[in-house]
Enzyme design. Structure first.
Site, short mmCIF file in Angstrom:
data_model
loop_
_atom_site.label_atom_id
_atom_site.label_comp_id
_atom_site.label_asym_id
_atom_site.label_seq_id
_atom_site.Cartn_x
_atom_site.Cartn_y
_atom_site.Cartn_z
N ASP A 331 -5.65 -0.61 5.35
CA ASP A 331 -4.84 -1.68 5.90
C ASP A 331 -3.87 -1.07 6.93
O ASP A 331 -3.49 0.09 6.79
CB ASP A 331 -4.06 -2.36 4.77
CG ASP A 331 -3.21 -3.51 5.26
OD1 ASP A 331 -3.75 -4.35 6.00
OD2 ASP A 331 -2.02 -3.57 4.91
N ASP A 619 -1.62 -2.95 0.73
CA ASP A 619 -0.37 -3.23 0.04
C ASP A 619 -0.14 -4.71 -0.21
O ASP A 619 0.80 -5.08 -0.90
CB ASP A 619 0.82 -2.67 0.83
CG ASP A 619 0.93 -3.27 2.23
OD1 ASP A 619 -0.01 -4.02 2.63
OD2 ASP A 619 1.93 -3.02 2.92
N ASP A 623 -5.20 -7.81 0.19
CA ASP A 623 -6.01 -6.62 0.02
C ASP A 623 -6.64 -6.51 -1.37
O ASP A 623 -7.56 -5.71 -1.57
CB ASP A 623 -5.15 -5.37 0.25
CG ASP A 623 -4.59 -5.30 1.67
OD1 ASP A 623 -5.35 -5.63 2.60
OD2 ASP A 623 -3.42 -4.95 1.82
#
Length: 885
Positions: A331, A619, A623
């Site tokens: 990410d 985070d 996700d």
């Protein structure tokens, strides 16, 4: 005809569909009926396993089943209850470790549920009420203001400068300005649905009103919860390798036992019951009963080392899985970047400057960016407000601008608030000479239309077309670098305008400069990306941010090269590809922008189908499904949501991307050390099997069960565990990932186990032959007793000497260092003493059916031990020379 999505419908269409009057809201009776019909506004929790279920699940592993059968045979058939007890103790220890490490594996959905806001302000029956979030129903009219957490998915009906921070759901680092107008199209991504407010998003600015269009599991967060529940637990390479090893060992054991049993009967070496017991004893000897516990202990020691380096492992196999990782799908926001808007470039006096150089001369830009700003600074120094505005104030602090003192000397007396349509904000401040300063900031394309002058140092001149062209060129240049650009302008007026509005305040302004901001990459991230590439790992960026921003950050980090546009793909472009097309094209892409949660899972799955081991970092709530679907999910400990942590196999305590590379190195070392332990155990057990097999075939006296049991106990456990903490071999991070197809026997380990095991057995049989051929004592019984004792001592000592050989599969013992590992040195010493005591200490001879040896016999035994080191070193040298040709 398919109904259009709510974001594409008009307010009237949405309100008609949910049957509510926006001025009065639902009646209490309507709300109660809908709550009874659709259930509470809460997320369904995944089915939880009890402690007993998790404990019993540990016994489903094939290797564990083999060991349980071995324990049963050892106790019931061979009557070696001590052996059976040791095997059972090892199995139970392994199960306890597994349950302890996985006890928190199902926290993801609970964490999602806890994120929901406890209360919501709704309009019911014409009055505003505060109700518990689970009691919300479709059709409820919800009132929002700064500081609120959105309680359900809403279609916005009113927006007064409303902004929502949705990074945990969309991955976009900047709060989204909300609108109310219907959106064009029916396939608008989550990050672009500006007339929607999603459950668990944070309202950072303004006010708004929305109607609930989805609750509970029907919300976007609910869809993610469903994906987490539906995600299958992936099998790690370690688990697959252990399963394969268990099957291979079982087949080998059955074949050897059958051969011994059949040949023994054919040669009439013993009676049928005796040969059956011999074959069973041989099978029990061949099983490395300590292997599961040794692997578990090595993994546990690995987790401790990782924890000291800020990588917290939640599931033991994740330690090793990192070492086999081919892909790290990361990410962007908060992982590769700092999740904090930062001023990077400033343009004034006709030139572009790095922010670190400051704003020089008499330029008013620093004053304007701080005055036209609603950031509040608390007593503890924490800034509250829009991240873009707090970034401007933070930049002023780094440049020594004292905002509190400036506002005291030049207080704000009026303002024209930000408006998403005109994209400007202005404040009016009283100067010490009685005049008034108008400070304006906003979008360059909008603000430049209202500018008539330009400041250069202390001087102000009318703005020319050339000036406008230069400003627009600077704006375009920064935008191409994915910087968010704001323009600063001002004017000084003699008197306060009669009417404080845009028309009277925001005109005839003087251009002060441009500010370029970005959520910058972490300082250590670029180095970590380079190290990952050097280790043969492909880093990829997956983000909900815009394509230009994602591409610019990826170039700065070294994930892709400048101009490598084909390596970037958006979620919409991904949707346009079928699974078959994407499977063919997946190797092209290293950056994914504007993606939804299902896209992330699809990316992970595509690489897994290619046989790649995928690690996914993240985070946010968005996700979590991909974190769970990946071979190893890596959550962020500081900025990460509890949802992402709960779905992860490992959590980074420092949110430092470079910690992943450290963890990869540790994972590779762990696998290498497990390989060494397995090579040591299996070659030792093969030596034992060969010794018993040949003794049976040759009609020699057999080693007793107590001999094999004691050798396994003292020479297998301690050295094998000590090999698990061997230092990292040089160059381990220059090797390519071994991938999913590799196993414990890859890299020459399988061949080494076979020939080194045969060598151990041959040397042991050779010592036995020497003891019979050149006896020290007279009498057949004494000769055979001495020879058997020499074989027992050799089989034990030769394994301890061989432990030095497996410190490196290919390198020389003298290259890796024979005595670098203190734990190994103590383990070898302890094992030697435990073995020697059975022969040298009076009273143990009878218990272990051994005799005392003289120095000639001990010299023969020790000579065999030294011989295995010499022979293995010569073979390694020959293999290295052949490889280097």
């Amino acid at each position: 005809m398919t109904q259009r999505p709510v974001y594409a419908q008009t307010d009237a269409e949405v309100l008609t569909a949910v049957d509510v009057d926006p001025k009065r809201g639902l009646t209490p009776q309507q709300a109660a009926e809908r709550l009874a019909q659709n259930g509470p506004n809460a997320l369904a929790k995944g089915e939880k396993k009890t402690l007993v279920q998790r404990f019993l699940a540990q016994f489903k592993d094939f290797m564990i089943i083999v060991l349980l059968v071995a324990a049963l045979v050892a106790g019931v058939v061979v009557h070696e209850w001590a052996d059976a007890g040791i095997i059972l103790a090892v199995v139970l220890l392994n199960a306890v470790f597994g349950v302890f490490q996985e006890s928190k594996a199902e926290e993801a959905i609970d964490a999602l549920a806890e994120m929901a806001t406890p209360n919501a302000h709704v309009r019911r029956g014409g009055a505003v009420e505060t109700i518990a979030s689970p009691d919300l129903v479709i059709g409820d009219i919800v009132l929002l203001e700064a500081g609120d957490v959105v309680p359900a998915d809403l279609r916005l009906l009113e927006s007064a400068n409303l902004k929502a921070e949705e990074s945990a759901l969309t991955g976009e680092s900047v709060p989204v300005e909300k609108t109310t107008a219907p959106l064009d199209g029916t396939d608008v991504g989550i990050g672009d649905r500006t007339n929607m407010a999603f459950m668990n998003a944070n309202i950072t600015y303004g006010r708004g009103v929305g109607v609930v269009v989805a609750t509970g599991m029907q919300t976007e967060v609910g869809r993610i919860a469903g994906m987490i529940n539906a995600a299958e637990e992936t099998t790690t390479p370690l688990q697959e390798n252990l399963k394969q090893l268990g099957k291979s060992l079982t087949l080998m054991i059955l074949v050897i036992a059958a051969i011994v049993f059949g040949v023994g009967l054919w040669r009439q070496a013993a009676s049928l019951p005796e040969m059956f017991l011999t074959a069973i004893s041989l099978a029990v000897a061949a099983i490395p009963e300590g292997l599961p516990a040794i692997v578990t202990i090595i993994l546990a020691l690995g987790t401790q080392k990782m924890a000291k380096r800020n990588a917290l492992v939640r599931k033991l196999p994740a330690v090793e899985t990192l070492g086999s990782t081919d892909i790290i799908a990361s990410d962007k926001t908060g992982t590769l970047t700092q999740n904090k808007m930062t001023v990077e470039k400033v343009y004034y006096d006709g030139a572009l400057h790095d922010a670190a150089s400051g704003i020089q001369g008499g330029n008013r830009m620093m004053t304007i960016m701080n005055f036209a700003n609603d950031t509040k600074i608390q007593e503890d120094g924490v800034m509250l407000g829009d991240p873009t505005e707090t970034a401007l104030v933070a930049y002023g602090q780094t440049q020594g601008f004292d905002l509190a003192a400036a506002l005291t000397a030049t207080p704000r007396v009026a303002e024209v608030p930000f408006d998403s349509e005109r994209k400007l904000m202005s404040t009016v401040h009283q100067l010490e000479d009685g005049r008034f300063l108008v400070a304006t900031k906003g979008a360059p394309d909008q603000l430049l239309r209202r500018v008539t002058g330009i400041a250069t140092g202390d001087a102000v001149a009318p703005i020319e077309d050339a000036d406008r062209d230069a400003i627009l060129a600077a704006n375009t240049g920064m935008a191409k670098q994915a910087l968010r650009v704001l323009m600063m302008a001002y004017k000084v007026v003699d008197a306060m305008p009669a009417t404080i509005d845009s028309a009277s305040v925001e005109n005839e302004l003087i251009f002060a400069g441009l500010v370029g901001m970005i959520d910058p990459e972490r300082p250590e991230a670029a180095k970590a990306v380079a190290e990952a590439k050097a280790a043969g790992i492909r880093p990829m960026m997956i983000t909900g941010d815009h394509q230009d921003t994602a591409e610019a950050i990826a170039v700065r980090l070294g994930i892709i090269d400048a101009g490598e546009d084909d390596a970037v793909i958006t979620g919409a472009q991904l949707d346009a590809q079928s699974d078959e097309e994407f499977a063919k094209n997946v190797t092209k892409y290293s950056v994914y922008a504007r993606v939804a949660p299902e896209h992330k899972v699809r990316i992970v799955n595509a690489w897994q189908k290619r046989g790649k081991v995928v690690a996914m970092t993240g985070d946010g709530v968005n996700d979590a499904p991909a974190l769970k679907a990946a071979d190893i999910g890596i959550g962020m400990g500081i900025t990460g949501t509890e949802v992402s942590k709960g779905a992860s196999d490992m959590v980074l305590a420092d949110d430092n991307f470079s910690t992943i590379v450290v963890a990869v190195e540790e994972g590779r070392k762990v696998f290498s050390n497990i390989q060494k332990s397995i090579q040591y155990l299996l070659s030792a057990n093969l030596g034992e099997v060969l010794t018993l097999f040949m003794m049976t075939m040759l009609g020699w006296d057999l080693l007793a069960p107590v001999h094999i049991l004691w050798i396994n106990l003292v020479t297998d456990t301690f050295p094998a565990i000590a090999l698990g903490v061997e230092p990292t071999e040089p160059g381990i991070m220059k090797q390519k990932p071994r991938g999913r197809k590799s196993n414990f026997f890859s890299g020459g380990v399988g061949q080494a186990v076979i020939w080194q095991g045969l060598l151990e057995g041959a040397l042991t049989l050779g010592v036995y032959f020497v003891g019979i051929t050149w006896p020290v004592h007279t009498g057949s019984a004494a000769i055979h007793a001495d020879a058997l004792t020499m074989a027992y001592a050799t089989l034990g000592l030769i394994q301890l000497f061989h432990a030095f050989n497996v410190k490196s599969i290919h390198q020389s013992l003298f290259t890796v260092g024979a005595f670098r590992n203190k734990a190994f040195n103590w383990a070898i010493l302890a094992s030697f003493l435990l073995l020697a005591v059975t022969i040298l200490v009076p009273g143990f001879n009878g218990l272990f059916h051994v005799t005392s040896l003289d120095w000639h016999q001990w010299a023969t035994v020790l000579g065999a031990g030294v011989a295995i080191i010499v022979i293995v070193e010569l073979v390694k040298l020959a293999l290295r020379l052949r490889k280097n040709k």
